[in-house]
Design a protein around this motif. Structure first.
Motif, PDB file in Angstrom:
ATOM      1  N   GLY A 342       0.784  -1.232   0.000  1.00  0.00           N
ATOM      2  CA  GLY A 342       0.000   0.000   0.000  1.00  0.00           C
ATOM      3  C   GLY A 342       0.809   1.272   0.000  1.00  0.00           C
ATOM      4  N   HIS A 343       1.940   1.286   0.680  1.00  0.00           N
ATOM      5  CA  HIS A 343       2.642   2.555   0.891  1.00  0.00           C
ATOM      6  C   HIS A 343       4.048   2.594   0.310  1.00  0.00           C
ATOM      7  CE1 HIS A 343       4.207   0.033   4.084  1.00  0.00           C
ATOM      8  NE2 HIS A 343       5.105   0.938   4.398  1.00  0.00           N
ATOM      9  N   ALA A 344       4.488   1.474  -0.257  1.00  0.00           N
ATOM     10  CA  ALA A 344       5.883   1.439  -0.685  1.00  0.00           C
ATOM     11  C   ALA A 344       6.131   0.341  -1.704  1.00  0.00           C
ATOM     12  CB  ALA A 344       6.785   1.203   0.536  1.00  0.00           C
ATOM     13  N   VAL A 345       7.184   0.544  -2.491  1.00  0.00           N
ATOM     14  CA  VAL A 345       7.701  -0.511  -3.372  1.00  0.00           C
ATOM     15  C   VAL A 345       9.024  -0.944  -2.744  1.00  0.00           C
ATOM     16  CG1 VAL A 345       8.593  -1.014  -5.679  1.00  0.00           C
ATOM     17  CG2 VAL A 345       6.606   0.481  -5.421  1.00  0.00           C
ATOM     18  N   TYR A 346       9.246  -2.245  -2.704  1.00  0.00           N
ATOM     19  CA  TYR A 346      10.478  -2.760  -2.098  1.00  0.00           C
ATOM     20  C   TYR A 346      11.333  -3.422  -3.167  1.00  0.00           C
ATOM     21  CZ  TYR A 346       7.967  -2.353   2.405  1.00  0.00           C
ATOM     22  OH  TYR A 346       7.272  -1.892   3.498  1.00  0.00           O
ATOM     23  N   LEU A 347      12.581  -2.953  -3.307  1.00  0.00           N
ATOM     24  CA  LEU A 347      13.509  -3.586  -4.247  1.00  0.00           C
ATOM     25  C   LEU A 347      14.139  -4.791  -3.557  1.00  0.00           C
ATOM     26  CD1 LEU A 347      15.400  -0.386  -5.520  1.00  0.00           C
ATOM     27  CD2 LEU A 347      13.473  -1.555  -6.631  1.00  0.00           C
ATOM     28  N   ASN A 348      14.292  -5.876  -4.317  1.00  0.00           N
ATOM     29  CA  ASN A 348      14.917  -7.084  -3.783  1.00  0.00           C
ATOM     30  C   ASN A 348      16.418  -7.013  -4.077  1.00  0.00           C
ATOM     31  OD1 ASN A 348      15.794  -9.653  -3.189  1.00  0.00           O
ATOM     32  ND2 ASN A 348      14.009 -10.670  -4.078  1.00  0.00           N
ATOM     33  N   ALA A 349      17.173  -6.587  -3.071  1.00  0.00           N
ATOM     34  CA  ALA A 349      18.600  -6.289  -3.304  1.00  0.00           C
ATOM     35  C   ALA A 349      19.444  -7.540  -3.550  1.00  0.00           C
ATOM     36  CB  ALA A 349      19.158  -5.508  -2.108  1.00  0.00           C
ATOM     37  N   ARG A 350      19.021  -8.674  -3.027  1.00  0.00           N
ATOM     38  CA  ARG A 350      19.812  -9.890  -3.261  1.00  0.00           C
ATOM     39  C   ARG A 350      19.807 -10.261  -4.733  1.00  0.00           C
ATOM     40  NH1 ARG A 350      18.608 -14.075   1.653  1.00  0.00           N
ATOM     41  NH2 ARG A 350      20.374 -15.289   0.911  1.00  0.00           N
ATOM     42  N   GLU A 351      18.666 -10.006  -5.393  1.00  0.00           N
ATOM     43  CA  GLU A 351      18.585 -10.300  -6.824  1.00  0.00           C
ATOM     44  C   GLU A 351      19.124  -9.154  -7.676  1.00  0.00           C
ATOM     45  OE1 GLU A 351      14.619 -11.619  -7.756  1.00  0.00           O
ATOM     46  OE2 GLU A 351      14.751 -13.225  -6.278  1.00  0.00           O
ATOM     47  N   PHE A 352      19.025  -7.959  -7.159  1.00  0.00           N
ATOM     48  CA  PHE A 352      19.540  -6.784  -7.870  1.00  0.00           C
ATOM     49  C   PHE A 352      21.069  -6.851  -7.901  1.00  0.00           C
ATOM     50  CE2 PHE A 352      17.852  -2.412  -8.974  1.00  0.00           C
ATOM     51  CZ  PHE A 352      19.041  -1.839  -9.387  1.00  0.00           C
ATOM     52  N   LEU A 353      21.661  -7.236  -6.780  1.00  0.00           N
ATOM     53  CA  LEU A 353      23.124  -7.256  -6.642  1.00  0.00           C
ATOM     54  C   LEU A 353      23.604  -8.641  -6.183  1.00  0.00           C
ATOM     55  CD1 LEU A 353      23.512  -3.830  -4.726  1.00  0.00           C
ATOM     56  CD2 LEU A 353      23.880  -4.235  -7.175  1.00  0.00           C
ATOM     57  N   PRO A 354      23.428  -9.658  -7.027  1.00  0.00           N
ATOM     58  CA  PRO A 354      23.770 -11.017  -6.590  1.00  0.00           C
ATOM     59  C   PRO A 354      25.263 -11.190  -6.305  1.00  0.00           C
ATOM     60  CG  PRO A 354      23.240 -10.983  -8.944  1.00  0.00           C
ATOM     61  CD  PRO A 354      22.906  -9.629  -8.409  1.00  0.00           C
ATOM     62  N   HIS A 355      26.086 -10.259  -6.805  1.00  0.00           N
ATOM     63  CA  HIS A 355      27.540 -10.383  -6.594  1.00  0.00           C
ATOM     64  C   HIS A 355      27.981  -9.863  -5.229  1.00  0.00           C
ATOM     65  CE1 HIS A 355      26.766  -6.386  -8.284  1.00  0.00           C
ATOM     66  NE2 HIS A 355      27.900  -5.984  -7.731  1.00  0.00           N
ATOM     67  N   ILE A 356      27.056  -9.235  -4.482  1.00  0.00           N
ATOM     68  CA  ILE A 356      27.439  -8.733  -3.152  1.00  0.00           C
ATOM     69  C   ILE A 356      26.891  -9.665  -2.070  1.00  0.00           C
ATOM     70  CG2 ILE A 356      27.298  -6.780  -1.532  1.00  0.00           C
ATOM     71  CD1 ILE A 356      27.109  -4.905  -3.866  1.00  0.00           C
ATOM     72  N   PRO A 357      27.775 -10.296  -1.283  1.00  0.00           N
ATOM     73  CA  PRO A 357      27.295 -11.201  -0.230  1.00  0.00           C
ATOM     74  C   PRO A 357      26.600 -10.438   0.893  1.00  0.00           C
ATOM     75  CG  PRO A 357      29.679 -10.929  -0.089  1.00  0.00           C
ATOM     76  CD  PRO A 357      29.245 -10.205  -1.332  1.00  0.00           C
ATOM     77  N   GLN A 358      25.741 -11.116   1.632  1.00  0.00           N
ATOM     78  CA  GLN A 358      24.981 -10.444   2.695  1.00  0.00           C
ATOM     79  C   GLN A 358      25.894  -9.782   3.724  1.00  0.00           C
ATOM     80  OE1 GLN A 358      21.763 -13.328   3.779  1.00  0.00           O
ATOM     81  NE2 GLN A 358      20.554 -11.469   4.071  1.00  0.00           N
ATOM     82  N   ALA A 359      27.084 -10.347   3.905  1.00  0.00           N
ATOM     83  CA  ALA A 359      28.037  -9.764   4.864  1.00  0.00           C
ATOM     84  C   ALA A 359      28.484  -8.370   4.439  1.00  0.00           C
ATOM     85  CB  ALA A 359      29.248 -10.681   5.003  1.00  0.00           C
ATOM     86  N   GLN A 360      28.242  -8.031   3.168  1.00  0.00           N
ATOM     87  CA  GLN A 360      28.651  -6.702   2.669  1.00  0.00           C
ATOM     88  C   GLN A 360      27.441  -5.811   2.361  1.00  0.00           C
ATOM     89  OE1 GLN A 360      31.444  -7.222  -0.552  1.00  0.00           O
ATOM     90  NE2 GLN A 360      32.861  -8.385   0.713  1.00  0.00           N
ATOM     91  N   PHE A 361      26.338  -6.070   3.038  1.00  0.00           N
ATOM     92  CA  PHE A 361      25.167  -5.188   3.043  1.00  0.00           C
ATOM     93  C   PHE A 361      24.677  -4.758   1.644  1.00  0.00           C
ATOM     94  CE2 PHE A 361      27.824  -4.380   6.841  1.00  0.00           C
ATOM     95  CZ  PHE A 361      26.967  -4.907   7.795  1.00  0.00           C
TER      96      PHE A 361
END
Ligand code: P71
Length: 464
Positions: A342-361
């Motif tokens: 309703g109030h926002a669109v959320y980008l899926n960053a894991r798929e947007f930036l698959p080359h960046i591991p979660q440890a690197q935000f």
């Protein structure tokens, strides 16, 4: 797709400035790669939050001039009380200056050590207020909520099996109330169906447990019910709201969202004894019960905002504007959480930036890149906000989703601003391989995302 054009025209304008890339590079470096540290004047489109950022109407501003600033018994309080009573139906209405104070007053009054509060998903401030007062905050949303690709009309629904199992496990005496957050902010602004609310009520009736709403975005939730739930197409938003709240025993409300104001909130409840206890505490920390930390004029603006938010032309435009932004991105293959909330669109960053591991935000890296490239401020909802060390193993625990939230303020930005946002993100997606991960250089012990400082990781293998 075509969506309704703005059901308002613009009477007052606030200039916003497009900074140069050089300026933004300097500012984001100074901010420690944290958009909370940026001066708002250096932002072109600010999508940090939809809270307290609404544009008020001429009718609300006119009401501000009718502020009665009497310490006790202000006429604006009576107008506010009548309006809230008319829509929400609760017997006692207690004003507060924002939502988290309503939460604090409620939980500090009812919670005892060892108690638990189930919710579909607790918003951060709700969770924090429950935990601070010795309770445990449980998220019992349906599993579908955690799959960003799954299209489900009411992804905010409570999982009734989980709720029943929780009641059986902890026992009725340890559950003073259950909350439903409408819409479910932390799960993507997803609505809860009337059927689910009714069924939750029926289940709680069997145990005698009260049901409360975290009602910040109630009108948006009602709009989704009208749009998606059989039997509600012919009902007005107000009728839907009344039915919904009639299943509850009370609510906390941040009027900074669907109250269409910049500050304000309240508690609504039916229980006389609880109301008395909360009012005593209110006088101690917020103010006299007819103003609760607000000016008379603020109460008038809320009363008028709550009536305006029920307008269907407004809601149709509002929900469509957010959905349209989602569609512009989705059409170009940008990974977003679905369906659009309703109030926002959320980008899926894991798929947007698959080359960046979660440890690197990755979600923070995307948030920073979006500001640097386009002067747009979003907010990270990922490992910077929720990652933490496991107290037992000492290892980092990461959240399931890495999201960047683009929250849309109400009645503030035009369709062309949304086109600018979509084009900027599409452009950034083409250059996504150039975006690098981040590492922390400073973190506070709690709520670290607000004040954290980070720097770019030089090679993608470092710290991985
Ligand atoms: C949002 C906010 C505002 C916010 C809060 C904390 C950090 C960053 C931004 C506030 C909510 C909310 C729900 C469901 C209660 C509050 C607190 N949301 N429940 O989403 O979404 O209300 O801000 O008036 O105290 O950006 P309050």
């Amino acid at each position: 797709m075509f969506f309704p054009s703005e059901p308002f025209r613009i009477k007052v304008v606030e200039p916003i400035r497009r900074t140069t890339r050089e300026e933004r590079e300097h500012l984001i470096r100074e901010s420690g790669n944290n958009v909370f540290n940026l001066p708002a004047e250096a932002i072109y489109v600010d999508l940090l939050t939809d809270s307290g950022t609404s544009a008020m109407s001429d009718n609300q501003w006119a009401g501000m001039m009718l502020g009665d600033e009497s310490y006790a018994g202000s006429k604006n309080y009576y107008h506010f009380e009548d309006t809230v009573h008319d829509i929400f139906g609760f017997k006692h209405i207690i004003p507060t200056h924002q939502g988290r104070v309503a939460e604090n007053l409620l939980f500090s009054t009812i919670l005892k050590e060892g108690m638990v509060i189930p919710n579909n998903i607790h918003f951060d401030t709700t969770r924090a207020n429950v935990e601070y007062n010795g309770g445990e905050a449980l998220d019992l949303v349906i599993d579908e909520a955690y799959d960003p690709h799954l299209d489900h009309p009411f992804k905010g629904n409570m999982d009734l099996q989980k709720l029943q199992a929780t009641i059986e496990e902890y026992g009725v005496e340890r559950i003073p109330l259950v909350i439903m957050t409408i819409t479910n902010n932390s799960g993507g602004g997803q609505p809860v169906s009337m059927e689910n609310i009714r069924a939750t009520r029926a289940l709680l009736n069997r145990y005698g447990i009260p049901l409360f709403f975290d009602a910040c975005r109630f009108a948006e939730n009602c709009y989704f019910i009208k749009e998606r739930e059989p039997g509600y197409q012919g009902k007005s938003i107000k009728e839907i709201a009344r039915e919904m709240f009639a299943y509850g025993d009370g609510c906390t409300m941040s009027a900074k969202k669907d109250g269409l104001v910049n500050i304000g909130g309240f508690i609504g409840l039916n229980d006389d004894g609880l109301s008395e206890k909360i009012t005593t505490r209110l006088i101690l920390i917020e103010g006299f019960p007819t103003y609760g930390g607000l000016a008379g004029r603020d109460l008038e603006a809320i009363a008028r905002g709550l009536q305006e938010v029920l307008n269907e032309d407004y809601l149709h435009f509002r929900i469509s504007q957010v959905r349209h932004l989602g569609k512009m991105l989705d059409d170009e293959g940008i990974p977003i959480l679905k369906p659009v909330g309703g109030h926002a669109v959320y980008l899926n960053a894991r798929e947007f930036l698959p080359h960046i591991p979660q440890a690197q935000f990755p979600a923070q890296a995307l948030t920073v890149a979006l500001y640097r490239e386009a002067g747009i401020r979003a907010v990270e909802i990922g490992s910077l906000m929720f990652g933490h060390k496991d107290p037992l193993t000492g290892r980092e625990v990461y959240p399931e989703l890495e999201l960047v939230r683009l929250a849309i303020p109400r009645r503030v930005y035009t369709t062309m601003h949304m086109v600018y946002v979509a084009e900027s993100i599409i452009n950034l997606y083409r250059q996504r391989n150039d975006i690098r991960g981040l590492k922390l250089t400073y973190e506070a012990p709690v709520l670290r995302h607000f004040t954290a400082r980070l720097e770019t990781v030089e090679t993608s293998l470092e710290n991985a």
